[in-house]
Design a protein around this motif. Structure first.
Motif, PDB file in Angstrom:
ATOM      1  N   THR A  93      -6.257   6.926   3.511  1.00  0.00           N
ATOM      2  CA  THR A  93      -7.703   6.767   3.258  1.00  0.00           C
ATOM      3  C   THR A  93      -7.965   7.766   2.072  1.00  0.00           C
ATOM      4  O   THR A  93      -8.476   7.348   1.000  1.00  0.00           O
ATOM      5  CB  THR A  93      -8.660   7.281   4.361  1.00  0.00           C
ATOM      6  N   ALA A  94      -7.362   8.820   2.215  1.00  0.00           N
ATOM      7  CA  ALA A  94      -7.377   9.757   1.162  1.00  0.00           C
ATOM      8  C   ALA A  94      -6.506   9.362  -0.071  1.00  0.00           C
ATOM      9  O   ALA A  94      -7.338   9.900  -1.228  1.00  0.00           O
ATOM     10  CB  ALA A  94      -7.493  11.966   1.582  1.00  0.00           C
ATOM     11  N   VAL A  95      -5.063   9.292   0.009  1.00  0.00           N
ATOM     12  CA  VAL A  95      -4.045   8.799  -1.243  1.00  0.00           C
ATOM     13  C   VAL A  95      -4.806   7.565  -1.661  1.00  0.00           C
ATOM     14  O   VAL A  95      -5.351   8.398  -2.978  1.00  0.00           O
ATOM     15  CB  VAL A  95      -3.188   8.654   0.376  1.00  0.00           C
ATOM     16  N   LYS A  96      -5.841   6.534  -1.292  1.00  0.00           N
ATOM     17  CA  LYS A  96      -6.030   5.494  -1.824  1.00  0.00           C
ATOM     18  C   LYS A  96      -7.352   6.161  -2.939  1.00  0.00           C
ATOM     19  O   LYS A  96      -7.822   5.651  -3.736  1.00  0.00           O
ATOM     20  CB  LYS A  96      -6.585   4.152  -0.462  1.00  0.00           C
ATOM     21  N   GLU A  97      -7.929   6.778  -1.634  1.00  0.00           N
ATOM     22  CA  GLU A  97      -9.730   7.654  -2.322  1.00  0.00           C
ATOM     23  C   GLU A  97      -8.675   8.453  -4.086  1.00  0.00           C
ATOM     24  O   GLU A  97      -9.926   7.887  -4.787  1.00  0.00           O
ATOM     25  CB  GLU A  97     -10.224   8.244  -1.490  1.00  0.00           C
ATOM     26  N   ASN A  98      -7.737   9.347  -4.060  1.00  0.00           N
ATOM     27  CA  ASN A  98      -7.794   9.822  -4.768  1.00  0.00           C
ATOM     28  C   ASN A  98      -7.158   9.413  -5.826  1.00  0.00           C
ATOM     29  O   ASN A  98      -7.176  10.309  -6.650  1.00  0.00           O
ATOM     30  CB  ASN A  98      -7.609  11.439  -3.810  1.00  0.00           C
ATOM     31  N   PHE A  99      -6.129   8.256  -5.787  1.00  0.00           N
ATOM     32  CA  PHE A  99      -4.923   8.441  -6.223  1.00  0.00           C
ATOM     33  C   PHE A  99      -5.144   6.696  -6.974  1.00  0.00           C
ATOM     34  O   PHE A  99      -4.424   6.655  -7.719  1.00  0.00           O
ATOM     35  CB  PHE A  99      -3.490   8.658  -5.778  1.00  0.00           C
ATOM     36  N   GLY A 100      -5.836   5.980  -6.168  1.00  0.00           N
ATOM     37  CA  GLY A 100      -5.737   4.165  -5.872  1.00  0.00           C
ATOM     38  C   GLY A 100      -6.299   4.044  -7.846  1.00  0.00           C
ATOM     39  O   GLY A 100      -5.541   3.577  -8.237  1.00  0.00           O
ATOM     40  N   PRO A 101      -7.010   4.244  -7.941  1.00  0.00           N
ATOM     41  CA  PRO A 101      -7.436   4.955  -9.540  1.00  0.00           C
ATOM     42  C   PRO A 101      -6.694   4.291 -10.681  1.00  0.00           C
ATOM     43  O   PRO A 101      -7.233   4.367 -11.812  1.00  0.00           O
ATOM     44  CB  PRO A 101      -8.874   5.875  -9.493  1.00  0.00           C
ATOM     45  N   ALA A 102      -6.145   5.846 -10.073  1.00  0.00           N
ATOM     46  CA  ALA A 102      -4.147   5.754 -11.495  1.00  0.00           C
ATOM     47  C   ALA A 102      -3.742   5.243 -10.975  1.00  0.00           C
ATOM     48  O   ALA A 102      -2.520   4.877 -12.366  1.00  0.00           O
ATOM     49  CB  ALA A 102      -4.225   7.358 -11.691  1.00  0.00           C
ATOM     50  N   ASN A 103      -3.960   3.980  -9.986  1.00  0.00           N
ATOM     51  CA  ASN A 103      -2.226   3.467 -10.001  1.00  0.00           C
ATOM     52  C   ASN A 103      -0.873   3.958  -9.466  1.00  0.00           C
ATOM     53  O   ASN A 103      -0.155   3.257 -10.156  1.00  0.00           O
ATOM     54  CB  ASN A 103      -1.854   2.691 -11.586  1.00  0.00           C
ATOM     55  N   TYR A 104      -1.578   5.180  -8.941  1.00  0.00           N
ATOM     56  CA  TYR A 104      -0.370   5.924  -8.749  1.00  0.00           C
ATOM     57  C   TYR A 104       0.514   5.161  -7.460  1.00  0.00           C
ATOM     58  O   TYR A 104      -0.061   4.913  -5.986  1.00  0.00           O
ATOM     59  CB  TYR A 104      -0.933   7.818  -8.218  1.00  0.00           C
ATOM     60  N   LYS A 105       1.699   5.218  -7.416  1.00  0.00           N
ATOM     61  CA  LYS A 105       2.025   4.122  -6.534  1.00  0.00           C
ATOM     62  C   LYS A 105       2.745   5.203  -5.489  1.00  0.00           C
ATOM     63  O   LYS A 105       3.817   6.349  -6.099  1.00  0.00           O
ATOM     64  CB  LYS A 105       3.599   4.029  -6.957  1.00  0.00           C
ATOM     65  N   ASN A 106       2.356   6.390  -4.053  1.00  0.00           N
ATOM     66  CA  ASN A 106       2.402   7.079  -3.565  1.00  0.00           C
ATOM     67  C   ASN A 106       3.878   6.629  -2.311  1.00  0.00           C
ATOM     68  O   ASN A 106       4.552   5.326  -2.180  1.00  0.00           O
ATOM     69  CB  ASN A 106       1.392   7.650  -3.184  1.00  0.00           C
ATOM     70  N   GLU A 107       4.352   7.761  -2.020  1.00  0.00           N
ATOM     71  CA  GLU A 107       5.890   7.734  -1.585  1.00  0.00           C
ATOM     72  C   GLU A 107       4.651   7.312   0.034  1.00  0.00           C
ATOM     73  O   GLU A 107       3.692   8.038   1.084  1.00  0.00           O
ATOM     74  CB  GLU A 107       6.223   8.348  -1.679  1.00  0.00           C
ATOM     75  N   PRO A 108       5.599   6.515   1.182  1.00  0.00           N
ATOM     76  CA  PRO A 108       5.115   7.100   2.742  1.00  0.00           C
ATOM     77  C   PRO A 108       4.545   8.491   3.166  1.00  0.00           C
ATOM     78  O   PRO A 108       4.630   9.701   2.905  1.00  0.00           O
ATOM     79  CB  PRO A 108       5.644   5.844   3.036  1.00  0.00           C
ATOM     80  N   ALA A 109       3.229   8.884   3.700  1.00  0.00           N
ATOM     81  CA  ALA A 109       4.046   9.941   4.337  1.00  0.00           C
ATOM     82  C   ALA A 109       4.892  11.098   5.007  1.00  0.00           C
ATOM     83  O   ALA A 109       5.836   9.727   6.001  1.00  0.00           O
ATOM     84  CB  ALA A 109       2.778  10.229   6.133  1.00  0.00           C
ATOM     85  N   PRO A 110       5.255  11.713   4.552  1.00  0.00           N
ATOM     86  CA  PRO A 110       7.020  12.720   5.351  1.00  0.00           C
ATOM     87  C   PRO A 110       6.389  12.798   6.698  1.00  0.00           C
ATOM     88  O   PRO A 110       5.020  13.200   7.034  1.00  0.00           O
ATOM     89  CB  PRO A 110       7.181  13.243   4.242  1.00  0.00           C
ATOM     90  N   LYS A 111       7.399  12.865   6.938  1.00  0.00           N
ATOM     91  CA  LYS A 111       7.775  13.513   8.611  1.00  0.00           C
ATOM     92  C   LYS A 111       7.490  14.716   8.232  1.00  0.00           C
ATOM     93  O   LYS A 111       8.364  15.372   7.696  1.00  0.00           O
ATOM     94  CB  LYS A 111       9.236  13.332   9.433  1.00  0.00           C
ATOM     95  N   ILE A 112       7.170  14.988   9.556  1.00  0.00           N
ATOM     96  CA  ILE A 112       6.476  17.224   9.494  1.00  0.00           C
ATOM     97  C   ILE A 112       8.488  17.614   9.622  1.00  0.00           C
ATOM     98  O   ILE A 112       9.371  17.318  10.228  1.00  0.00           O
ATOM     99  CB  ILE A 112       5.794  17.154  10.836  1.00  0.00           C
ATOM    100  N   GLY A 113       8.836  18.694   8.759  1.00  0.00           N
ATOM    101  CA  GLY A 113       9.865  19.207   8.445  1.00  0.00           C
ATOM    102  C   GLY A 113      10.826  18.190   8.088  1.00  0.00           C
ATOM    103  O   GLY A 113      11.771  19.077   7.982  1.00  0.00           O
ATOM    104  N   ASP A 114      11.155  16.841   7.741  1.00  0.00           N
ATOM    105  CA  ASP A 114      11.910  16.012   6.599  1.00  0.00           C
ATOM    106  C   ASP A 114      11.681  16.059   5.314  1.00  0.00           C
ATOM    107  O   ASP A 114      10.987  16.148   4.496  1.00  0.00           O
ATOM    108  CB  ASP A 114      10.897  14.920   6.592  1.00  0.00           C
ATOM    109  N   ILE A 115      12.578  17.095   5.225  1.00  0.00           N
ATOM    110  CA  ILE A 115      12.783  17.661   3.696  1.00  0.00           C
ATOM    111  C   ILE A 115      13.780  16.597   2.572  1.00  0.00           C
ATOM    112  O   ILE A 115      15.096  16.788   2.834  1.00  0.00           O
ATOM    113  CB  ILE A 115      12.408  19.229   2.976  1.00  0.00           C
ATOM    114  N   LYS A 116      13.208  16.777   2.211  1.00  0.00           N
ATOM    115  CA  LYS A 116      14.136  15.203   0.752  1.00  0.00           C
ATOM    116  C   LYS A 116      14.139  16.047  -0.514  1.00  0.00           C
ATOM    117  O   LYS A 116      14.014  16.622  -1.266  1.00  0.00           O
ATOM    118  CB  LYS A 116      13.455  14.317   0.161  1.00  0.00           C
ATOM    119  N   SER A 117      15.139  16.418  -0.672  1.00  0.00           N
ATOM    120  CA  SER A 117      16.556  17.191  -1.853  1.00  0.00           C
ATOM    121  C   SER A 117      16.533  16.088  -2.714  1.00  0.00           C
ATOM    122  O   SER A 117      16.433  15.129  -2.911  1.00  0.00           O
ATOM    123  CB  SER A 117      17.646  18.149  -0.964  1.00  0.00           C
TER     124      SER A 117
END
Length: 282
Positions: free
Chosen positions: A258-282
């Motif tokens: 809900t927070a992603v859609k509300e805050n980034f939706g108007p900018a057409n921002y294509k977000n990544e899925p919610a990351p898993k805790i501790g899963d750091i993408k290098s």
């Protein structure tokens, strides 16, 4: 303390866990400084003040953005209602110092988790995966990072984004460091700089603002992975664990989406899925 309004997503999140909030913790604390993680008193939370869509202090004194919603949800899970949160501006260059001094209990401020920063602070999360990108004027001929050779590239003091571009992609880029992203965007608008680099989430938030619509464009480059974490004072494992539990709950109950859609939706921002805790993408 004056009640600070936050977005609808944060308000909804509060309702979703009213029972948990009512239970609070067993060890109440009336500390009005950085706060305890067991509720009572107030809690100071570090955010950015100048990042639309992420952390913004509005003209009337209210706060909005994805980081604000995340921080509000986490604080609620730690036992603090929205009117018990004091949001403190923490610029990029000041974040480690603010945590070390105890100026704030935790920081949710587009705070990318890096090995260097982990030497100074502990992180919960990540709670968002962003990517470094470029913002230019709509008619700019800069389409690749290598086009920045000989161009003026802006980022904020304390951020590693611009230096990474110069070191790894465009060694002849002319770096310009300003105190805030708002200053970088103003420089881009006036022609003082040719491009601004930071996370795509931050750039999209600015580009979507009414006063800038149609003036700027994102290059659409994924120059790096930026794993946003919540910064906590080094050694405070208890708070890290509690924040991680709060983040997992925020994802599972739908408040994160809900927070992603509300805050980034108007900018057409294509977000990544919610990351898993501790899963750091290098």
């Amino acid at each position: 303390m004056k009640l600070r309004k936050v977005t609808a997503a944060a308000a909804a999140a509060l309702v979703l866990s009213l029972t948990a909030t009512a239970c609070g913790g067993d060890d109440k604390d009336s500390d009005t400084g950085s706060g305890s993680t067991d509720g009572g008193g107030t809690i100071k939370v570090g955010i950015k003040y100048d990042q639309p869509g992420l952390g913004l202090k509005e003209a009337g004194g209210d706060f909005s953005g994805f980081d604000v919603d995340v921080a509000t949800y986490v604080a609620k899970e730690l036992g603090y209602a929205p009117d018990k949160i004091e949001f403190v501006e923490t610029k990029s260059a000041d974040r480690e110092t603010a945590l070390a001094r105890g100026d704030v209990k935790f920081i949710a401020a587009t705070y990318s988790i890096t090995d260097e920063r982990k030497q100074k602070v502990d992180f919960a999360g990540p709670y968002l995966l962003a990517h470094q990108d470029l913002l230019t004027k709509a008619d700019s001929d800069i389409t690749e990072a290598t086009d920045l050779n000989g161009k003026k590239l802006c980022s904020v003091t304390g951020s590693t984004s611009a230096q990474n571009v110069k070191d790894e992609i465009a060694p002849k880029a002319q770096l310009r460091s300003y105190g805030t992203y708002s200053e970088c965007i103003a420089g881009l608008q006036s022609g003082a700089v040719d491009a601004v680099t930071t996370d795509d989430s931050i750039l999209a938030g600015f580009a979507a603002q009414e006063q800038y619509k149609g003036q700027f464009k994102l290059a659409g480059l994924k120059l790096s992975n930026e794993n946003y974490g919540i910064g906590v004072k080094k050694g405070d494992t208890e708070t890290v664990n509690k924040i991680n539990a709060a983040l997992e709950k925020m994802v599972s109950d739908g408040a994160w989406e809900t927070a992603v859609k509300e805050n980034f939706g108007p900018a057409n921002y294509k977000n990544e899925p919610a990351p898993k805790i501790g899963d750091i993408k290098s």
